[in-house]
Design a protein around this motif. Structure first.
Motif, PDB file in Angstrom:
ATOM      1  N   CYS A  31       0.816  -1.226   0.000  1.00 42.08           N
ATOM      2  CA  CYS A  31       0.000   0.000   0.000  1.00 42.08           C
ATOM      3  C   CYS A  31       0.844   1.269   0.000  1.00 42.08           C
ATOM      4  CB  CYS A  31      -0.921   0.029   1.211  1.00 42.08           C
ATOM      5  SG  CYS A  31      -1.822  -1.506   1.523  1.00 42.08           S
ATOM      6  N   CYS A  34       2.272   3.258  -2.976  1.00 38.67           N
ATOM      7  CA  CYS A  34       1.414   4.173  -3.741  1.00 38.67           C
ATOM      8  C   CYS A  34       0.675   5.202  -2.897  1.00 38.67           C
ATOM      9  CB  CYS A  34       0.392   3.377  -4.534  1.00 38.67           C
ATOM     10  SG  CYS A  34       1.095   2.272  -5.757  1.00 38.67           S
ATOM     11  N   VAL A  44       1.362   7.834  -5.930  1.00 33.98           N
ATOM     12  CA  VAL A  44       0.598   7.360  -7.083  1.00 33.98           C
ATOM     13  C   VAL A  44      -0.907   7.437  -6.803  1.00 33.98           C
ATOM     14  CG1 VAL A  44       0.178   5.389  -8.598  1.00 33.98           C
ATOM     15  CG2 VAL A  44       2.465   5.796  -7.701  1.00 33.98           C
ATOM     16  N   GLY A  45      -1.279   7.117  -5.585  1.00 36.21           N
ATOM     17  CA  GLY A  45      -2.686   7.161  -5.196  1.00 36.21           C
ATOM     18  C   GLY A  45      -2.925   8.274  -4.185  1.00 36.21           C
ATOM     19  N   LEU A  48      -4.139   8.794   2.392  1.00 37.03           N
ATOM     20  CA  LEU A  48      -5.209   8.082   3.101  1.00 37.03           C
ATOM     21  C   LEU A  48      -5.469   8.636   4.505  1.00 37.03           C
ATOM     22  CD1 LEU A  48      -4.438   4.392   2.008  1.00 37.03           C
ATOM     23  CD2 LEU A  48      -6.109   5.987   1.039  1.00 37.03           C
ATOM     24  N   LEU A  55     -14.862   7.749   2.984  1.00 35.05           N
ATOM     25  CA  LEU A  55     -15.574   6.538   2.583  1.00 35.05           C
ATOM     26  C   LEU A  55     -16.092   5.794   3.814  1.00 35.05           C
ATOM     27  CD1 LEU A  55     -13.046   5.093  -0.076  1.00 35.05           C
ATOM     28  CD2 LEU A  55     -14.984   6.611  -0.479  1.00 35.05           C
ATOM     29  N   ALA A  63     -13.458  -0.126  -2.555  1.00 35.50           N
ATOM     30  CA  ALA A  63     -12.225   0.495  -3.070  1.00 35.50           C
ATOM     31  C   ALA A  63     -11.079  -0.519  -3.082  1.00 35.50           C
ATOM     32  CB  ALA A  63     -11.846   1.715  -2.225  1.00 35.50           C
ATOM     33  N   LEU A  64     -11.124  -1.463  -2.149  1.00 34.36           N
ATOM     34  CA  LEU A  64     -10.035  -2.433  -2.043  1.00 34.36           C
ATOM     35  C   LEU A  64     -10.203  -3.619  -2.979  1.00 34.36           C
ATOM     36  CD1 LEU A  64      -9.649  -2.480   1.851  1.00 34.36           C
ATOM     37  CD2 LEU A  64      -8.089  -1.433   0.196  1.00 34.36           C
ATOM     38  N   PRO A  67     -11.338  -1.785  -7.327  1.00 32.41           N
ATOM     39  CA  PRO A  67     -10.883  -0.386  -7.390  1.00 32.41           C
ATOM     40  C   PRO A  67     -11.376   0.382  -8.618  1.00 32.41           C
ATOM     41  CG  PRO A  67      -9.006  -1.918  -7.442  1.00 32.41           C
ATOM     42  CD  PRO A  67     -10.222  -2.730  -7.241  1.00 32.41           C
ATOM     43  N   LEU A  71     -13.614   5.626  -9.029  1.00 34.64           N
ATOM     44  CA  LEU A  71     -12.257   6.160  -8.961  1.00 34.64           C
ATOM     45  C   LEU A  71     -12.218   7.357  -8.029  1.00 34.64           C
ATOM     46  CD1 LEU A  71     -11.311   5.962 -12.734  1.00 34.64           C
ATOM     47  CD2 LEU A  71     -10.798   4.325 -10.935  1.00 34.64           C
ATOM     48  N   TYR A  75      -8.039  10.941  -9.836  1.00 34.03           N
ATOM     49  CA  TYR A  75      -7.152   9.799 -10.065  1.00 34.03           C
ATOM     50  C   TYR A  75      -7.583   8.848 -11.170  1.00 34.03           C
ATOM     51  CZ  TYR A  75      -4.497  11.206  -6.067  1.00 34.03           C
ATOM     52  OH  TYR A  75      -3.709  11.913  -5.219  1.00 34.03           O
ATOM     53  N   MET A 127      -4.734   0.946  -9.255  1.00 38.10           N
ATOM     54  CA  MET A 127      -4.581   0.122  -8.057  1.00 38.10           C
ATOM     55  C   MET A 127      -4.988  -1.319  -8.338  1.00 38.10           C
ATOM     56  SD  MET A 127      -6.092   0.725  -4.321  1.00 38.10           S
ATOM     57  CE  MET A 127      -6.626  -0.639  -3.302  1.00 38.10           C
ATOM     58  N   PRO A 128      -4.145  -2.269  -7.940  1.00 39.40           N
ATOM     59  CA  PRO A 128      -4.522  -3.673  -8.145  1.00 39.40           C
ATOM     60  C   PRO A 128      -5.649  -4.084  -7.193  1.00 39.40           C
ATOM     61  CG  PRO A 128      -2.417  -3.506  -6.971  1.00 39.40           C
ATOM     62  CD  PRO A 128      -2.826  -2.113  -7.315  1.00 39.40           C
ATOM     63  N   MET A 130      -7.393  -6.070  -4.433  1.00 33.58           N
ATOM     64  CA  MET A 130      -6.728  -6.740  -3.317  1.00 33.58           C
ATOM     65  C   MET A 130      -7.352  -8.087  -2.967  1.00 33.58           C
ATOM     66  SD  MET A 130      -4.170  -5.073  -2.317  1.00 33.58           S
ATOM     67  CE  MET A 130      -3.484  -3.668  -3.193  1.00 33.58           C
TER      68      MET A 130
HETATM   69  C1  HEC Z   1       0.149   0.381  -7.528  1.00 33.83           C
HETATM   70  C2  HEC Z   1      -0.332   1.461  -6.676  1.00 33.83           C
HETATM   71  C3  HEC Z   1      -1.306   1.161  -5.569  1.00 33.83           C
HETATM   72  C4  HEC Z   1      -1.206   0.205  -4.581  1.00 33.83           C
HETATM   73  C5  HEC Z   1      -0.120  -0.841  -4.378  1.00 33.83           C
HETATM   74  C6  HEC Z   1      -2.350   0.428  -3.720  1.00 33.83           C
HETATM   75  N1  HEC Z   1      -3.121   1.455  -4.193  1.00 33.83           N
HETATM   76 FE1  HEC Z   1      -4.826   2.181  -3.366  1.00 33.83          FE
HETATM   77  N2  HEC Z   1      -5.101   3.410  -4.956  1.00 33.83           N
HETATM   78  C7  HEC Z   1      -4.180   3.632  -5.958  1.00 33.83           C
HETATM   79  C8  HEC Z   1      -4.722   4.600  -6.897  1.00 33.83           C
HETATM   80  C9  HEC Z   1      -4.038   5.115  -8.159  1.00 33.83           C
HETATM   81  C10 HEC Z   1      -5.987   4.977  -6.408  1.00 33.83           C
HETATM   82  C11 HEC Z   1      -6.968   5.988  -7.040  1.00 33.83           C
HETATM   83  C12 HEC Z   1      -7.840   5.341  -8.083  1.00 33.83           C
HETATM   84  C13 HEC Z   1      -8.950   4.563  -7.461  1.00 33.83           C
HETATM   85  O1  HEC Z   1      -9.785   5.143  -6.746  1.00 33.83           O
HETATM   86  O2  HEC Z   1      -8.989   3.348  -7.677  1.00 33.83           O
HETATM   87  C14 HEC Z   1      -6.201   4.202  -5.180  1.00 33.83           C
HETATM   88  C15 HEC Z   1      -7.322   4.286  -4.379  1.00 33.83           C
HETATM   89  C16 HEC Z   1      -7.428   3.757  -3.097  1.00 33.83           C
HETATM   90  C17 HEC Z   1      -8.512   3.991  -2.171  1.00 33.83           C
HETATM   91  C18 HEC Z   1      -9.732   4.863  -2.441  1.00 33.83           C
HETATM   92  C19 HEC Z   1      -9.366   6.286  -2.103  1.00 33.83           C
HETATM   93  C20 HEC Z   1     -10.475   7.283  -2.323  1.00 33.83           C
HETATM   94  O3  HEC Z   1     -10.292   8.451  -1.910  1.00 33.83           O
HETATM   95  O4  HEC Z   1     -11.491   6.930  -2.910  1.00 33.83           O
HETATM   96  C21 HEC Z   1      -8.223   3.311  -1.014  1.00 33.83           C
HETATM   97  C22 HEC Z   1      -9.048   3.258   0.253  1.00 33.83           C
HETATM   98  C23 HEC Z   1      -6.963   2.643  -1.225  1.00 33.83           C
HETATM   99  N3  HEC Z   1      -6.513   2.925  -2.502  1.00 33.83           N
HETATM  100  C24 HEC Z   1      -6.318   1.855  -0.294  1.00 33.83           C
HETATM  101  C25 HEC Z   1      -5.226   1.045  -0.568  1.00 33.83           C
HETATM  102  C26 HEC Z   1      -4.699   0.062   0.355  1.00 33.83           C
HETATM  103  C27 HEC Z   1      -5.193  -0.154   1.769  1.00 33.83           C
HETATM  104  C28 HEC Z   1      -3.692  -0.582  -0.304  1.00 33.83           C
HETATM  105  C29 HEC Z   1      -2.886  -1.771   0.179  1.00 33.83           C
HETATM  106  C30 HEC Z   1      -3.687  -2.921   0.604  1.00 33.83           C
HETATM  107  C31 HEC Z   1      -3.554   0.035  -1.616  1.00 33.83           C
HETATM  108  N4  HEC Z   1      -4.512   0.996  -1.746  1.00 33.83           N
HETATM  109  C32 HEC Z   1      -2.605  -0.316  -2.581  1.00 33.83           C
HETATM  110  C33 HEC Z   1      -2.966   2.989  -6.106  1.00 33.83           C
HETATM  111  C34 HEC Z   1      -2.517   1.932  -5.321  1.00 33.83           C
END
Ligand code: HEC
Length: 158
Positions: A31, A34, A44-45, A48, A55, A63-64, A67, A71, A75, A127-128, A130
């Motif tokens: 996590c 990014c 990248v994201g 938090l 949310l 979102a997890l 994704p 969006l 982003y 985001m991949p 999860m």
């Molecule tokens: C390769 C990069 C990447 C990784 C690794 C990643 N994320 Fe993300 N994440 C993003 C991006 C880019 C967005 C924005 C686009 C979207 O909403 O999907 C995002 C969106 C989110 C959101 C929604 C945010 C919003 O304001 O709506 C959450 C919550 C989140 N990530 C949590 C996590 C958590 C917890 C992990 C690890 C388990 C994780 N992410 C791993 C890139 C990543």
């Protein structure tokens, strides 16, 4: 249609400390590569730090595990087909139950009333998903931790 049912058990009852550890240390989820929390992490994201105010738990889960469904504003680009056949593309700035605001190549953001939209397509989230990368238990711990991240409380305390 999205069904969170198999994951419903992850909404409540997780372990806050374990969730914090997943964010910071889980080698598969990565996590913080990014996202930043409390000022450290990737860009990248979205940050938090305040996600618990943005949310609810159901939306966090979504979102997890899915994704690309919604969006985070700023982003992702989306393509919208209007009822009159026009197509517009831009980066999502804001979305509410009346309209969508897009950043396009124009100076002013484009406001599109939902009523005029025939179809929309989100680009893939960077985001991949999860659901296959971490266990349900880890998801549940994450949701407990993410739900607690609320900037405002800290500001009031400070
Ligand atoms: C390769 C990069 C990447 C990784 C690794 C990643 N994320 Fe993300 N994440 C993003 C991006 C880019 C967005 C924005 C686009 C979207 O909403 O999907 C995002 C969106 C989110 C959101 C929604 C945010 C919003 O304001 O709506 C959450 C919550 C989140 N990530 C949590 C996590 C958590 C917890 C992990 C690890 C388990 C994780 N992410 C791993 C890139 C990543």
């Amino acid at each position: 249609m999205f069904s969170a049912n198999p994951f419903q058990e992850t909404l409540y009852g997780g372990n806050w400390w374990a969730g914090r550890s997943v964010i910071n240390n889980n080698p598969t989820a990565q996590c913080v590569r990014c996202h930043s929390v409390n000022g450290s992490g990737g860009e990248v994201g979205p940050k938090l730090d305040n996600i618990g105010n943005v949310l609810d738990r159901q939306q966090l889960l979504e979102a997890l595990i899915e994704p690309s469904k919604r969006l985070a504003p700023g982003y992702g680009s989306i393509t919208i087909t209007l009822k009159d056949g026009q197509k517009v593309q831009g980066v999502l700035i804001e979305e509410n139950n009346k309209e969508i605001l897009l950043r396009t190549s124009e100076a002013e953001p484009l406001r599109i009333p939902l009523m005029r939209i025939a179809q929309r397509e989100n680009s893939m989230s960077a985001m991949p998903a999860m659901s296959r990368m971490i266990s349900r238990r880890e998801l549940r711990d994450l949701i407990q931790y993410l739900g607690s991240l609320r900037n405002k409380v800290r500001i009031i305390e400070g």
